[in-house]
Motif scaffolding. Structure first.
Motif, PDB file in Angstrom:
ATOM      1  N   SER A   6       0.856  -1.197   0.000  1.00  0.00           N
ATOM      2  CA  SER A   6       0.000   0.000   0.000  1.00  0.00           C
ATOM      3  C   SER A   6       0.889   1.243   0.000  1.00  0.00           C
ATOM      4  CB  SER A   6      -0.934   0.001   1.212  1.00  0.00           C
ATOM      5  OG  SER A   6      -0.197  -0.049   2.417  1.00  0.00           O
ATOM      6  N   LEU A   7       0.381   2.316  -0.582  1.00  0.00           N
ATOM      7  CA  LEU A   7       1.152   3.552  -0.679  1.00  0.00           C
ATOM      8  C   LEU A   7       0.267   4.736  -0.314  1.00  0.00           C
ATOM      9  CD1 LEU A   7       3.675   5.198  -1.667  1.00  0.00           C
ATOM     10  CD2 LEU A   7       2.666   5.133  -3.950  1.00  0.00           C
ATOM     11  N   ASP A   8       0.725   5.514   0.647  1.00  0.00           N
ATOM     12  CA  ASP A   8       0.033   6.754   1.006  1.00  0.00           C
ATOM     13  C   ASP A   8       0.426   7.815  -0.024  1.00  0.00           C
ATOM     14  OD1 ASP A   8      -0.739   9.219   2.086  1.00  0.00           O
ATOM     15  OD2 ASP A   8      -0.365   8.587   4.152  1.00  0.00           O
ATOM     16  N   THR A   9      -0.545   8.220  -0.842  1.00  0.00           N
ATOM     17  CA  THR A   9      -0.258   9.164  -1.922  1.00  0.00           C
ATOM     18  C   THR A   9      -0.773  10.571  -1.615  1.00  0.00           C
ATOM     19  OG1 THR A   9      -2.314   8.550  -3.034  1.00  0.00           O
ATOM     20  CG2 THR A   9      -0.328   7.391  -3.737  1.00  0.00           C
ATOM     21  N   ALA A  60      -3.618   2.379  -3.314  1.00  0.00           N
ATOM     22  CA  ALA A  60      -3.250   3.773  -3.082  1.00  0.00           C
ATOM     23  C   ALA A  60      -4.192   4.298  -2.007  1.00  0.00           C
ATOM     24  CB  ALA A  60      -3.389   4.588  -4.355  1.00  0.00           C
ATOM     25  N   ILE A  61      -3.626   4.708  -0.884  1.00  0.00           N
ATOM     26  CA  ILE A  61      -4.428   5.239   0.223  1.00  0.00           C
ATOM     27  C   ILE A  61      -4.122   6.730   0.313  1.00  0.00           C
ATOM     28  CG2 ILE A  61      -5.085   4.955   2.637  1.00  0.00           C
ATOM     29  CD1 ILE A  61      -3.713   2.270   2.669  1.00  0.00           C
ATOM     30  N   CYS A  62      -5.160   7.541   0.384  1.00  0.00           N
ATOM     31  CA  CYS A  62      -4.927   8.978   0.256  1.00  0.00           C
ATOM     32  C   CYS A  62      -5.846   9.764   1.187  1.00  0.00           C
ATOM     33  CB  CYS A  62      -5.196   9.360  -1.202  1.00  0.00           C
ATOM     34  SG  CYS A  62      -4.691  11.017  -1.642  1.00  0.00           S
ATOM     35  N   SER A  63      -5.293  10.734   1.868  1.00  0.00           N
ATOM     36  CA  SER A  63      -6.131  11.659   2.614  1.00  0.00           C
ATOM     37  C   SER A  63      -6.755  12.610   1.610  1.00  0.00           C
ATOM     38  CB  SER A  63      -5.295  12.435   3.632  1.00  0.00           C
ATOM     39  OG  SER A  63      -6.088  13.503   4.133  1.00  0.00           O
ATOM     40  N   VAL A  96      -9.589   8.069   0.855  1.00  0.00           N
ATOM     41  CA  VAL A  96      -9.935   7.085  -0.180  1.00  0.00           C
ATOM     42  C   VAL A  96      -8.892   5.973  -0.217  1.00  0.00           C
ATOM     43  CG1 VAL A  96     -11.221   8.640  -1.721  1.00  0.00           C
ATOM     44  CG2 VAL A  96      -8.746   8.467  -1.952  1.00  0.00           C
ATOM     45  N   VAL A  97      -9.356   4.787  -0.619  1.00  0.00           N
ATOM     46  CA  VAL A  97      -8.450   3.687  -0.943  1.00  0.00           C
ATOM     47  C   VAL A  97      -8.809   3.238  -2.347  1.00  0.00           C
ATOM     48  CG1 VAL A  97      -7.629   1.386  -0.356  1.00  0.00           C
ATOM     49  CG2 VAL A  97      -8.408   2.902   1.466  1.00  0.00           C
ATOM     50  N   ALA A  98      -7.823   3.196  -3.238  1.00  0.00           N
ATOM     51  CA  ALA A  98      -8.077   2.747  -4.610  1.00  0.00           C
ATOM     52  C   ALA A  98      -7.211   1.529  -4.885  1.00  0.00           C
ATOM     53  CB  ALA A  98      -7.744   3.870  -5.599  1.00  0.00           C
ATOM     54  N   GLY A  99      -7.691   0.658  -5.780  1.00  0.00           N
ATOM     55  CA  GLY A  99      -6.876  -0.512  -6.123  1.00  0.00           C
ATOM     56  C   GLY A  99      -7.619  -1.558  -6.915  1.00  0.00           C
TER      57      GLY A  99
END
Ligand SMILES: *Cc1c(COP(=O)(O)O)cnc(C)c1O
Length: 384
Positions: free
Chosen positions: A173-176, A194-197, A212-215
């Protein structure tokens, strides 16, 4: 077909309406079967599971990231924790970077170990030893969480090298939050999630808290069950505001990319500044990785002043234009002295560990401000 002649949807409103219903009715038994039992339609359920406004924004974020699906959450942290809890259990091993977001670090250091997760902390300051450290781990981790660029120093990671270091089984996982699309496209580099604030650049108006979490579909389906169950959901109005914001994401990012570059170059050439951390500068310790992975470098510029805590505070206070506040990607320019804000509870040893000094200042450029005025303001504040 021209959009104007498409079949009526939302009573021909160009902007979709905002749904904020706690539940959704079924027309008949057949509707219950397809909606609830077989899940072939998303209509007609309960507000913690479904919301048509979420669906629209989730689809948009998935498309922006060039991946299958996405889930909206109540905050960036809710997105992180729900994703982590989906893939970890007692006895499993996770890896996280020492330089990641402070609350993410707290989740790995202080919360997940209470449930039997072994959380391994590795520094990303030296990119090669990070990859080497990952490769050495036996048994292999179940989850590898990354963050890039990191705050406040904007450190980068060799994303392509992570997969080969940890093998095919690990979820990466990557905090983008600091580099959403189009600046970084994680799914072109072997990242699973992709985990994003969304509170930051994605929303970009400073008026909601969301994540959000995308994948890939199979992973998102598993996280969805956990979101349904644990319930860290946003409401329809948050989804609506985020949807509005995404219309301008690319324009806003382009603008802060050019503002960031200008301000970073100004600071780098200023005699009163000791060092500048901006991935667009050749002087950044990870400039090579940044050039490989980032299409733009954003609007957050960190710099070190060769000064004490009080002297630095005086300079920060002299700035007229920025608000003294923690956030970035907002319309307004914000400034924080790192040891006064994010790291105020850290002792000198801990600060040395993460390389933050009392002279470290993080400037988050606001896209509604004039870059010339910001530079004039900085110049005046730095005059001693
Ligand atoms: C803000 C932030 C988070 C947490 O997001 P919230 O929306 O505040 O919960 C996580 N990671 C990074 C890098 C952030 O900047």
């Amino acid at each position: 077909m021209p959009r104007s002649r498409q079949a009526e949807r939302f009573c021909n409103s160009i902007n979709p309406p905002t749904y904020s219903s706690a539940s959704y009715y079924f027309r008949d038994q057949e509707d219950v079967i397809s909606g609830l039992h077989e899940k072939t339609i998303t209509r007609g359920r309960y507000g913690r599971y479904n919301n048509p406004t979420w669906d629209l924004v989730e689809e948009r974020v998935a498309r922006l990231n060039d991946t299958d699906d996405c889930l909206l959450f109540a905050s960036g942290m809710a997105a992180h924790v729900t994703a982590f809890m989906t893939f970890l259990e007692a006895g499993s091993r996770a890896v996280f970077p020492s330089e990641c977001y402070r609350q993410t670090r707290n989740v790995f250091r202080r919360i997940l170990p209470r449930f039997g997760v072994e959380a391994v902390e590795l520094s990303i300051r030296d990119p090669q030893s990070f990859i080497h450290g990952l490769g050495q781990l036996e048994p292999k981790p179940t989850l590898v969480h990354l963050e890039m660029p990191s705050s406040p120093h904007m450190y980068c990671i060799d994303l392509d090298a992570v997969r080969s270091a940890v093998g095919g089984q690990a979820v990466i996982s990557l905090d983008t939050s600091f580099a959403p699309p189009p600046n970084l496209m994680p799914f072109h580099h072997g990242i699973d999630l992709a985990i994003c604030s969304a509170t930051k650049y994605l929303n970009g108006h400073g008026d909601i808290v969301a994540g959000v979490v995308a994948g890939k579909q199979s992973l998102i389906d598993r996280i969805r069950w956990h979101r349904d169950t644990m319930g860290a959901v946003a409401d329809g109005r948050v989804a609506e505001l985020l949807m509005r914001s995404l219309h301008t994401l690319e324009m806003r990012i382009e603008r802060v990319n050019s503002m960031g570059m200008r301000v970073a170059e100004f600071l780098e050439n200023h005699p009163g500044v000791h060092s500048v951390y901006y991935t667009g500068l050749d002087s950044h310790p990870h400039a090579e990785l940044a050039a490989r992975y980032l299409r733009g470098h954003g609007g957050v510029v960190t710099f070190d002043l060769p000064l004490s805590r009080d002297e630095t505070a005086k300079i920060v206070q002299k700035m007229q234009l920025p608000y003294m506040a923690s956030n970035f990607g907002a319309p307004q320019t914000l400034v924080e002295q790192s040891t006064f804000f994010t790291y105020f509870e850290y002792g000198d040893n801990e600060l040395a560990e993460i390389g933050v000094s009392h002279g470290t200042v993080r400037l988050a450029l606001g896209y509604t401000d004039s870059v010339d005025e910001i530079i004039i303001d900085l110049d005046a504040a730095l005059k001693r």
